[in-house]
Design a protein around this motif. Structure first.
Motif, PDB file in Angstrom:
ATOM      1  N   GLU A 175      32.226 -42.557-105.528  1.00 23.66           N
ATOM      2  CA  GLU A 175      31.748 -43.323-104.386  1.00 23.66           C
ATOM      3  C   GLU A 175      31.007 -42.452-103.387  1.00 23.66           C
ATOM      4  OE1 GLU A 175      33.434 -45.941-100.625  1.00 23.66           O
ATOM      5  OE2 GLU A 175      34.808 -45.059-102.069  1.00 23.66           O
ATOM      6  N   VAL A 176      29.836 -42.931-102.972  1.00 23.35           N
ATOM      7  CA  VAL A 176      29.128 -42.323-101.851  1.00 23.35           C
ATOM      8  C   VAL A 176      29.508 -43.092-100.603  1.00 23.35           C
ATOM      9  CG1 VAL A 176      26.842 -41.858-100.887  1.00 23.35           C
ATOM     10  CG2 VAL A 176      27.261 -41.526-103.310  1.00 23.35           C
ATOM     11  N   GLY A 177      29.451 -42.434 -99.459  1.00 21.17           N
ATOM     12  CA  GLY A 177      30.017 -42.923 -98.210  1.00 21.17           C
ATOM     13  C   GLY A 177      29.792 -44.384 -97.871  1.00 21.17           C
ATOM     14  N   THR A 178      30.751 -44.977 -97.219  1.00 19.64           N
ATOM     15  CA  THR A 178      30.676 -46.359 -96.775  1.00 19.64           C
ATOM     16  C   THR A 178      30.771 -46.401 -95.252  1.00 19.64           C
ATOM     17  OG1 THR A 178      33.075 -46.622 -97.005  1.00 19.64           O
ATOM     18  CG2 THR A 178      31.708 -47.235 -98.892  1.00 19.64           C
ATOM     19  N   GLY A 179      30.482 -47.583 -94.690  1.00 20.29           N
ATOM     20  CA  GLY A 179      30.523 -47.739 -93.244  1.00 20.29           C
ATOM     21  C   GLY A 179      29.136 -47.921 -92.670  1.00 20.29           C
ATOM     22  N   ASN A 180      29.016 -47.711 -91.370  1.00 18.07           N
ATOM     23  CA  ASN A 180      27.727 -47.873 -90.691  1.00 18.07           C
ATOM     24  C   ASN A 180      26.792 -46.716 -91.022  1.00 18.07           C
ATOM     25  OD1 ASN A 180      28.587 -50.252 -89.407  1.00 18.07           O
ATOM     26  ND2 ASN A 180      29.551 -49.077 -87.758  1.00 18.07           N
ATOM     27  N   ILE A 181      25.534 -47.062 -91.228  1.00 16.44           N
ATOM     28  CA  ILE A 181      24.528 -46.065 -91.581  1.00 16.44           C
ATOM     29  C   ILE A 181      23.324 -46.245 -90.664  1.00 16.44           C
ATOM     30  CG2 ILE A 181      22.980 -45.196 -93.370  1.00 16.44           C
ATOM     31  CD1 ILE A 181      24.940 -46.275 -95.434  1.00 16.44           C
ATOM     32  N   LYS A 182      22.894 -45.189 -90.025  1.00 15.98           N
ATOM     33  CA  LYS A 182      21.667 -45.220 -89.231  1.00 15.98           C
ATOM     34  C   LYS A 182      20.502 -44.795 -90.125  1.00 15.98           C
ATOM     35  CE  LYS A 182      23.392 -44.339 -84.541  1.00 15.98           C
ATOM     36  NZ  LYS A 182      22.632 -45.453 -83.947  1.00 15.98           N
ATOM     37  N   PRO A 183      19.529 -45.662 -90.330  1.00 18.68           N
ATOM     38  CA  PRO A 183      18.398 -45.304 -91.203  1.00 18.68           C
ATOM     39  C   PRO A 183      17.628 -44.095 -90.676  1.00 18.68           C
ATOM     40  CG  PRO A 183      18.459 -47.676 -90.815  1.00 18.68           C
ATOM     41  CD  PRO A 183      19.446 -47.058 -89.873  1.00 18.68           C
ATOM     42  N   GLN A 184      17.261 -43.228 -91.589  1.00 21.98           N
ATOM     43  CA  GLN A 184      16.430 -42.079 -91.248  1.00 21.98           C
ATOM     44  C   GLN A 184      14.977 -42.524 -91.110  1.00 21.98           C
ATOM     45  OE1 GLN A 184      15.080 -39.012 -94.213  1.00 21.98           O
ATOM     46  NE2 GLN A 184      16.629 -37.760 -93.186  1.00 21.98           N
ATOM     47  N   VAL A 185      14.271 -41.978 -90.116  1.00 24.52           N
ATOM     48  CA  VAL A 185      12.865 -42.304 -89.894  1.00 24.52           C
ATOM     49  C   VAL A 185      12.023 -41.117 -90.333  1.00 24.52           C
ATOM     50  CG1 VAL A 185      11.121 -43.026 -88.231  1.00 24.52           C
ATOM     51  CG2 VAL A 185      13.509 -43.729 -87.933  1.00 24.52           C
ATOM     52  N   ARG A 186      11.109 -41.362 -91.266  1.00 23.93           N
ATOM     53  CA  ARG A 186      10.189 -40.332 -91.743  1.00 23.93           C
ATOM     54  C   ARG A 186       8.749 -40.751 -91.504  1.00 23.93           C
ATOM     55  NH1 ARG A 186      11.303 -36.090 -95.122  1.00 23.93           N
ATOM     56  NH2 ARG A 186      13.514 -35.766 -95.585  1.00 23.93           N
ATOM     57  N   LEU A 187       7.894 -39.773 -91.235  1.00 25.00           N
ATOM     58  CA  LEU A 187       6.456 -39.983 -91.183  1.00 25.00           C
ATOM     59  C   LEU A 187       5.819 -39.186 -92.305  1.00 25.00           C
ATOM     60  CD1 LEU A 187       5.630 -39.790 -87.363  1.00 25.00           C
ATOM     61  CD2 LEU A 187       5.944 -41.828 -88.763  1.00 25.00           C
ATOM     62  N   GLU A 188       4.878 -39.813 -93.012  1.00 25.70           N
ATOM     63  CA  GLU A 188       4.258 -39.156 -94.153  1.00 25.70           C
ATOM     64  C   GLU A 188       2.745 -39.329 -94.095  1.00 25.70           C
ATOM     65  OE1 GLU A 188       6.097 -40.699 -97.664  1.00 25.70           O
ATOM     66  OE2 GLU A 188       8.030 -39.726 -97.255  1.00 25.70           O
ATOM     67  N   PHE A 189       2.028 -38.263 -94.443  1.00 27.71           N
ATOM     68  CA  PHE A 189       0.567 -38.311 -94.533  1.00 27.71           C
ATOM     69  C   PHE A 189       0.121 -37.367 -95.635  1.00 27.71           C
ATOM     70  CE2 PHE A 189       1.621 -35.035 -91.453  1.00 27.71           C
ATOM     71  CZ  PHE A 189       0.807 -33.979 -91.806  1.00 27.71           C
ATOM     72  N   VAL A 190      -1.125 -37.544 -96.079  1.00 28.69           N
ATOM     73  CA  VAL A 190      -1.684 -36.729 -97.157  1.00 28.69           C
ATOM     74  C   VAL A 190      -2.651 -35.712 -96.551  1.00 28.69           C
ATOM     75  CG1 VAL A 190      -2.976 -36.716 -99.317  1.00 28.69           C
ATOM     76  CG2 VAL A 190      -1.444 -38.618 -98.789  1.00 28.69           C
ATOM     77  N   ASN A 191      -2.492 -34.474 -96.928  1.00 29.30           N
ATOM     78  CA  ASN A 191      -3.338 -33.399 -96.406  1.00 29.30           C
ATOM     79  C   ASN A 191      -4.617 -33.309 -97.244  1.00 29.30           C
ATOM     80  OD1 ASN A 191      -4.294 -31.104 -95.080  1.00 29.30           O
ATOM     81  ND2 ASN A 191      -3.157 -29.721 -96.415  1.00 29.30           N
ATOM     82  N   ASN A 192      -5.531 -34.248 -97.038  1.00 32.16           N
ATOM     83  CA  ASN A 192      -6.793 -34.224 -97.773  1.00 32.16           C
ATOM     84  C   ASN A 192      -7.954 -34.560 -96.844  1.00 32.16           C
ATOM     85  OD1 ASN A 192      -6.551 -36.987 -97.379  1.00 32.16           O
ATOM     86  ND2 ASN A 192      -6.126 -37.442 -99.521  1.00 32.16           N
ATOM     87  N   LYS A 193      -9.166 -34.410 -97.369  1.00 38.70           N
ATOM     88  CA  LYS A 193     -10.362 -34.639 -96.557  1.00 38.70           C
ATOM     89  C   LYS A 193     -10.491 -36.108 -96.172  1.00 38.70           C
ATOM     90  CE  LYS A 193     -13.122 -30.744 -98.251  1.00 38.70           C
ATOM     91  NZ  LYS A 193     -14.394 -30.334 -98.915  1.00 38.70           N
ATOM     92  N   GLU A 194     -10.052 -37.000 -97.064  1.00 35.12           N
ATOM     93  CA  GLU A 194     -10.141 -38.416 -96.761  1.00 35.12           C
ATOM     94  C   GLU A 194      -9.308 -38.777 -95.527  1.00 35.12           C
ATOM     95  OE1 GLU A 194     -11.374 -37.648-100.804  1.00 35.12           O
ATOM     96  OE2 GLU A 194      -9.560 -37.108 -99.700  1.00 35.12           O
ATOM     97  N   SER A 195      -8.257 -38.023 -95.275  1.00 35.98           N
ATOM     98  CA  SER A 195      -7.408 -38.261 -94.103  1.00 35.98           C
ATOM     99  C   SER A 195      -7.902 -37.524 -92.866  1.00 35.98           C
ATOM    100  CB  SER A 195      -5.963 -37.837 -94.410  1.00 35.98           C
ATOM    101  OG  SER A 195      -5.426 -38.598 -95.468  1.00 35.98           O
TER     102      SER A 195
END
Length: 328
Positions: A175-195
């Motif tokens: 079993e992996v933990g149970t109970g209240n879970i606060k969602p993790q916030v991630r920001l993602e971007f691509v390191n390319n010329k189009e960006s």
């Protein structure tokens, strides 16, 4: 013995003992088979010259943001460098002495003045070299920042991840933990010329900001990134969600025999925002496991992770239920 002066003062000597030199000096003995003027280039490693990269993301609230990169240069070498050509070497350079997260800083005298005030990047062996295209003035015990890169309106994706692995894990019952879970916030971007980017990013600290309604810039969070080549995806942790919450519980546990167990889990995600969100639920299992019953489609990310993607309308509550059988 030793001389103790109180208050602090200076001690002057009339002469320096034989064999001692009052100033740091490099002395060479050169053997040459010919008498001639020969150009000589001297390279050496100097301690006390360090640098690190710092990045700032400013979100516009519309799925994009501006990204600025800076070089923070620190000089504690004991010398001031005038009209120096600054070169910064980024990469995992192996040395036989302890080395901080900061990579090598190289400086040499230069009489060349360029109209380009930015950094020029080039590949060097398995590393990357960044050259400042103008002479630099680096005083002793000085720290200064230099512009490295800038990207405007870079597409940035926000991901909310519900992952219970950070809470607890009981291998005896799978079993992996149970109970209240606060969602993790991630920001993602691509390191390319189009960006709007596309330059290899040296590792460093990255801070995320966003303007509030009054126009003031607020800090959302900070993280670190590793050396990131071109065209690679960057993912940074900003913090934990406030208005999206989750709860995980195990509703059934059956030991089928000495090696096999059957478990049923329920993950409830609640969106208390006034806008729709998408959450990614990561469920972790080990050894030989298979999901035999599920309330919705899922994807196996690796040998230990199942992912559920759940779209939530404003103030909507959804439950993910599934049964998994594990052989230990």
């Amino acid at each position: 013995g030793r001389i103790v002066l109180n208050p602090t003062g200076e001690v002057e000597v009339e002469s320096v003992p034989a064999g001692l030199i009052s100033k740091p000096t490099l002395m060479w003995d050169i053997k040459s088979g010919a008498v001639a003027d020969v150009p000589v280039e001297l390279s050496y490693v100097s301690h006390g010259l360090n640098w690190n990269a710092d990045y700032v993301i400013t979100l516009n609230g519309q799925g994009k943001g501006d990204i600025q990169g800076w070089v923070s240069l620190s000089n504690s070498s004991g010398a001031t460098w005038h009209n120096a050509k600054l070169k910064l070497l980024a990469g995992d350079v192996h040395t036989i002495e302890p080395q901080s997260m900061i990579d090598k800083g190289l400086m040499e005298k230069s009489d060349v003045v360029s109209g380009n005030l930015g950094m020029v990047e080039e590949s060097l062996f398995e590393y990357h070299l960044y050259t400042l295209e103008r002479p630099a003035e680096i005083r002793n015990n000085e720290t200064k920042q230099l512009a490295l890169l800038q990207g405007q309106n870079v597409p940035i994706e926000k991901r909310l991840i519900i992952d219970s692995i950070a809470y607890s894990y009981y291998p005896s019952e799978g079993e992996v933990g149970t109970g209240n879970i606060k969602p993790q916030v991630r920001l993602e971007f691509v390191n390319n010329k189009e960006s709007g980017l596309g330059m290899p990013l040296p590792k460093g600290k990255i801070r995320v900001y966003q303007r509030d309604r009054s126009g003031s810039v607020q800090l959302l969070g900070e993280d670190t990134i590793e050396h990131t080549p071109r065209n690679e995806r960057v993912s940074v942790v900003v913090g934990r969600s406030f208005d999206v919450v989750a709860n995980r519980r195990r509703t059934n546990f059956t030991r089928l025999n000495a090696r096999d167990v059957r478990e049923t889990f329920e993950v409830e995600a609640r969106n208390r925002k006034e806008t729709p969100v998408t959450v990614h639920i990561f469920e972790r299992h080990w050894f030989d496991w298979r999901i035999t019953k599920t309330s919705q489609a899922w994807q196996k990310l690796d040998s230990n992770t199942a992912e559920y993607v759940v779209d939530l309308k404003p103030n909507e509550v959804k439950k993910v239920l599934y049964t998994v059988e594990t052989r230990w």
